[in-house]
Write an enzyme that holds these catalytic residues in place. Structure first.
Site, PDB file in Angstrom:
ATOM      1  N   THR A  18      23.647  31.664  26.987  1.00  0.00           N
ATOM      2  CA  THR A  18      22.404  31.859  27.736  1.00  0.00           C
ATOM      3  C   THR A  18      22.220  33.301  28.183  1.00  0.00           C
ATOM      4  O   THR A  18      21.091  33.775  28.316  1.00  0.00           O
ATOM      5  CB  THR A  18      22.387  30.922  28.955  1.00  0.00           C
ATOM      6  OG1 THR A  18      22.451  29.569  28.497  1.00  0.00           O
ATOM      7  CG2 THR A  18      21.134  31.105  29.787  1.00  0.00           C
ATOM      8  N   SER A  55      27.559  27.792  23.775  1.00  0.00           N
ATOM      9  CA  SER A  55      28.916  27.498  24.255  1.00  0.00           C
ATOM     10  C   SER A  55      29.420  26.151  23.758  1.00  0.00           C
ATOM     11  O   SER A  55      30.626  25.964  23.570  1.00  0.00           O
ATOM     12  CB  SER A  55      28.957  27.537  25.778  1.00  0.00           C
ATOM     13  OG  SER A  55      28.028  26.628  26.338  1.00  0.00           O
TER      14      SER A  55
END
Length: 323
Positions: A18, A55
């Site tokens: 992000t 992730s």
């Protein structure tokens, strides 16, 4: 230009997440850095994108690749430290893996973000800046891998992501933060006492893969089916996310004894995430290893590395006490 050349050299290794995302797409880590003018007063930056994934897509092969690359970078005398930009969901696992496998006392600082780079009140620019500040500091040397977010410095061994989307998601639970990144200085209030980096026996440089280790969750009425299934799929170790007191159901205990008899290492941890687990019946022969205060995901990381060095349960138990 002369003043810029006198600044410490920090290498940023980007992996995605992000912190480099915008609503219209993912930015190159260099674009993120260019958008933060204050960085030019802190360090000279070299930026490379090693991988570019969310992730949730980070895997063991990525860890090995990352550890090898960071060891190469830190072997350069002119490099002061490394910053790893990472997705938030698995940064705690990657960080602990690096704390076990990086063979340098130079700072390795991981950072992540909860809000995309260009969104309202994004934490991405500040976290990036603070991570570079820590990596460029003398104070961060010798403390193992660190996770820096929201002005807080946590040890990679201790930190966990506890809240889904809020900025204060990262904490070291009952252990506490190492320090803080304020506007005027970086302050450490305690040191990590568990051994790390150069003090570990783990060699990631010559590994192509790691032993499979699965995590099995404990809950009311749980049986041993998932334990048996993990072994059937090739697990060489199992971490039990046990009840908060560090125990499993009686039926799970029976399955644990069966797989331990086959040479499978089984580590008990605490699904609650705080406090250490311990053998409450030390006078009896117990098949379990004990995960100290590591969360289940951290215990998995350590068990994978431990199995590359030894299959002796006593030796592995000592590793859980040391690292």
């Amino acid at each position: 230009m002369d003043s810029q050349n006198k600044l410490p050299l920090v290498v940023v290794v980007a992996t995605g997440g992000t912190i480099a995302n915008t609503p219209s797409g993912r930015l190159h880590a260099g674009e993120v850095a260019d958008a933060i003018p204050a960085l030019k007063k802190i360090a000279r930056l070299e930026i490379e994108e090693l991988i570019r994934v969310a992730s949730s897509a980070v895997n063991v092969e990525d860890w090995l690749h990352l550890a090898k690359r960071i060891n190469e970078i830190l072997a350069r005398p002119e490099v002061k430290g490394v910053v790893v930009t990472h997705g938030s969901n698995t940064v705690e696992e990657t960080g602990y893996f690096l704390s076990l496998t990086v063979k340098s006392d130079k700072p390795v600082v991981l950072t992540a973000a909860q809000r995309q780079f260009t969104t309202l009140s994004s934490d991405s620019p500040k976290n990036f800046l603070q991570a570079v500040r820590v990596a460029a500091s003398d104070e961060a040397r010798g403390k193992g891998a660190l996770v820096v977010t929201n002005d807080v410095i946590n040890a990679a061994r201790d930190v966990s992501k506890d809240i889904s989307t809020r900025l204060e998601t990262y904490s070291s639970r009952d252990i506490g933060a190492l320090g803080f990144v304020d506007d005027d200085q970086i302050t450490f209030y305690r040191l990590p006492v568990k051994q790390h980096t150069r003090a570990t026996p783990f060699d990631a440089l010559n590994l192509q893969k790691l032993p499979r280790v699965d995590i099995i969750y404990t809950y009311a009425g749980a049986d041993g089916a998932l334990i048996e299934a993990a072994v059937a799929q090739g697990a060489e170790g199992i971490v039990i996310a046990g009840f908060p007191t560090g125990s499993a159901t009686p039926v799970m205990d029976e399955a644990i004894r069966r797989v331990v008899a086959k040479g499978i290492a089984v580590v008990m941890t605490n699904r609650g995430g705080m406090g250490r687990v311990m053998d409450k019946k030390p006078s009896e022969t117990r098949p379990l290893l004990w995960g100290d205060n590591l969360t289940p995901v951290k215990a998995r990381v350590l068990l994978m590395m431990a199995l590359t060095a030894s299959r002796d349960p006593a030796v592995i138990q000592q590793m859980f006490e040391k690292y």
